[in-house]
Design an enzyme around this catalytic site. Sequence first.
Site, PDB file in Angstrom:
ATOM      1  N   GLU A   1     -17.588 -11.884 -14.439  1.00  9.89           N
ATOM      2  CA  GLU A   1     -17.787 -11.484 -13.044  1.00  9.89           C
ATOM      3  C   GLU A   1     -17.902 -12.699 -12.123  1.00  9.89           C
ATOM      4  O   GLU A   1     -17.393 -12.684 -11.021  1.00  9.89           O
ATOM      5  CB  GLU A   1     -19.006 -10.570 -12.889  1.00  9.89           C
ATOM      6  CG  GLU A   1     -18.753  -9.137 -13.330  1.00  9.89           C
ATOM      7  CD  GLU A   1     -17.493  -8.511 -12.715  1.00  9.89           C
ATOM      8  OE1 GLU A   1     -17.205  -8.770 -11.527  1.00  9.89           O
ATOM      9  OE2 GLU A   1     -16.775  -7.787 -13.421  1.00  9.89           O
TER      10      GLU A   1
ATOM     11  N   TYR B   1     -22.309  -7.023  -4.503  1.00  4.04           N
ATOM     12  CA  TYR B   1     -21.176  -6.595  -5.326  1.00  4.04           C
ATOM     13  C   TYR B   1     -21.413  -6.900  -6.808  1.00  4.04           C
ATOM     14  O   TYR B   1     -21.298  -6.019  -7.664  1.00  4.04           O
ATOM     15  CB  TYR B   1     -19.885  -7.286  -4.843  1.00  4.04           C
ATOM     16  CG  TYR B   1     -18.744  -7.005  -5.775  1.00  4.04           C
ATOM     17  CD1 TYR B   1     -18.056  -5.809  -5.699  1.00  4.04           C
ATOM     18  CD2 TYR B   1     -18.398  -7.902  -6.788  1.00  4.04           C
ATOM     19  CE1 TYR B   1     -17.042  -5.510  -6.587  1.00  4.04           C
ATOM     20  CE2 TYR B   1     -17.395  -7.611  -7.690  1.00  4.04           C
ATOM     21  CZ  TYR B   1     -16.718  -6.423  -7.576  1.00  4.04           C
ATOM     22  OH  TYR B   1     -15.728  -6.123  -8.471  1.00  4.04           O
TER      23      TYR B   1
ATOM     24  N   ASP C   1     -15.529  -3.721  -3.801  1.00  3.38           N
ATOM     25  CA  ASP C   1     -14.789  -4.892  -3.328  1.00  3.38           C
ATOM     26  C   ASP C   1     -13.584  -4.369  -2.523  1.00  3.38           C
ATOM     27  O   ASP C   1     -13.395  -3.160  -2.391  1.00  3.38           O
ATOM     28  CB  ASP C   1     -14.360  -5.794  -4.491  1.00  3.38           C
ATOM     29  CG  ASP C   1     -13.368  -5.119  -5.418  1.00  3.38           C
ATOM     30  OD1 ASP C   1     -13.146  -3.900  -5.262  1.00  3.38           O
ATOM     31  OD2 ASP C   1     -12.814  -5.794  -6.295  1.00  3.38           O
TER      32      ASP C   1
ATOM     33  N   CYS D   1      -2.721   1.686  -7.050  1.00  2.00           N
ATOM     34  CA  CYS D   1      -2.912   1.825  -5.603  1.00  2.00           C
ATOM     35  C   CYS D   1      -2.992   0.435  -4.985  1.00  2.00           C
ATOM     36  O   CYS D   1      -3.990   0.013  -4.440  1.00  2.00           O
ATOM     37  CB  CYS D   1      -4.183   2.638  -5.336  1.00  2.00           C
ATOM     38  SG  CYS D   1      -4.230   3.299  -3.665  1.00  2.00           S
TER      39      CYS D   1
ATOM     40  N   CYS E   1       2.794   5.438  -5.405  1.00  2.00           N
ATOM     41  CA  CYS E   1       2.435   6.857  -5.267  1.00  2.00           C
ATOM     42  C   CYS E   1       3.268   7.757  -6.182  1.00  2.00           C
ATOM     43  O   CYS E   1       2.749   8.737  -6.725  1.00  2.00           O
ATOM     44  CB  CYS E   1       2.594   7.313  -3.826  1.00  2.00           C
ATOM     45  SG  CYS E   1       1.579   6.365  -2.688  1.00  2.00           S
TER      46      CYS E   1
ATOM     47  N   CYS F   1       1.780   7.980  -9.471  1.00  2.00           N
ATOM     48  CA  CYS F   1       0.321   8.106  -9.441  1.00  2.00           C
ATOM     49  C   CYS F   1      -0.118   9.488  -9.960  1.00  2.00           C
ATOM     50  O   CYS F   1       0.349  10.517  -9.488  1.00  2.00           O
ATOM     51  CB  CYS F   1      -0.165   7.906  -8.011  1.00  2.00           C
ATOM     52  SG  CYS F   1      -1.928   8.170  -7.838  1.00  2.00           S
TER      53      CYS F   1
ATOM     54  N   CYS G   1      -4.729  13.264  -3.496  1.00  2.00           N
ATOM     55  CA  CYS G   1      -4.920  12.096  -2.624  1.00  2.00           C
ATOM     56  C   CYS G   1      -4.602  12.486  -1.183  1.00  2.00           C
ATOM     57  O   CYS G   1      -3.471  12.859  -0.860  1.00  2.00           O
ATOM     58  CB  CYS G   1      -4.015  10.953  -3.076  1.00  2.00           C
ATOM     59  SG  CYS G   1      -3.972   9.586  -1.891  1.00  2.00           S
TER      60      CYS G   1
HETATM   61  S1  SF4 Z   1      -1.065   8.664  -4.205  1.00  3.66           S
HETATM   62 FE1  SF4 Z   1      -2.882   7.945  -3.172  1.00  3.66          FE
HETATM   63  S2  SF4 Z   1      -4.165   7.089  -4.753  1.00  3.66           S
HETATM   64 FE2  SF4 Z   1      -2.142   7.328  -5.616  1.00  3.66          FE
HETATM   65  S3  SF4 Z   1      -1.191   5.308  -5.300  1.00  3.66           S
HETATM   66 FE3  SF4 Z   1      -0.629   6.622  -3.559  1.00  3.66          FE
HETATM   67  S4  SF4 Z   1      -2.178   6.167  -2.008  1.00  3.66           S
HETATM   68 FE4  SF4 Z   1      -2.979   5.407  -3.959  1.00  3.66          FE
END
Ligand code: SF4
Length: 324
Positions: A42, A125, A143, A185, A192, A195, A201
């Site tokens: 860390e 943090y 962060d 992300c 996305c 994702c 989201c």
């Molecule tokens: S869908 Fe949402 S959480 Fe997934 S990468 Fe795109 S912006 Fe990030």
Amino acid sequence: MHLNNKNLSKKILSWYDNNKRTLPWRISQNSKKKHYYRILSEFMLQQTQVKTVIPYFKNFVKKIPNLRALSTSKEKKVLKLWEGLGYYARARNLHKTSKILIKEYDGQIPKSFVLLKDLPGIGDYTANVLLALIYNQPRIALDGNVKRVLYRLFNTNVVDAINLFETKRNGDLAEAFMEFGALICKPKNPRCNECKIKKICSYYTSKKKIRLKKKTKIQSKSYDIFCYLKKNKRQIALTKNNDLGFLKKFNLPKIKEKSKRNKKWKFLCNYKNSISNKKLNINLYYKFSSKIPNEYNWYSMNKNNEFIPSFTKKIFRQISYLYQ
Ligand code: SF4
């Protein structure tokens, strides 16, 4: 769409279980090395990317294998192992913290946020991240990376009130968010399409997407560096007596904020150097001399057992042209 936190935690954890990187400090929860590996990594990861940290971490634990050994090491040795990683205050603080942990906490990381924050080099943090990773406390370490993920998921710029912990795996969840921000992300181009949580989201599903705040631009500053050199010996005079805040107590030549051209010094070159969060525009001057002011000492530019910051090594590289 309303975001169900339990569902979100489950999905992020499942993504993490299948995609997390193998990193040298991610060791078993039952390992005796856990406290040392986590605090060391860390500290190293503050302001520094994972891929840069990995070789430094491996080398560090090879040479200093546990917290007790760190607490009894000389600061010189710790700095030498940190050489090139930058932000050397981290190394000094870690070293001081290791002594306190051995003396006052039997070599364990304290379980309390307040006690942790009392240790040198540990802010909100790092305290949060250590409590989550070591003690599985329900804490999210916010962060820039994790904030960005949450801003997008909830399509809002306020995340403080979000309660994310409806899981027994709090430590993994904190780490999963960090990993997800680093791999999926991402800051500029979030991935996305691949994702796993895009359906829940809000950023992805909203027509009106939030704008993320841009990072403030780092200002560049000009410095003149004056080097005393020995004619035939590849030696340079350095001093720790400088008033540059970001490199205080380190071996450096004479440095001044951009000054008027001084004819006694020969101009060698101009180059740019980024250090900590500063961009420096440097004019390098030199003069061959056998006499140096009292506060300076001669150093070899070939090999040095003493710790020399990379800022100074870069100066060595520019000067080496004079000796070819
Ligand atoms: S869908 Fe949402 S959480 Fe997934 S990468 Fe795109 S912006 Fe990030």
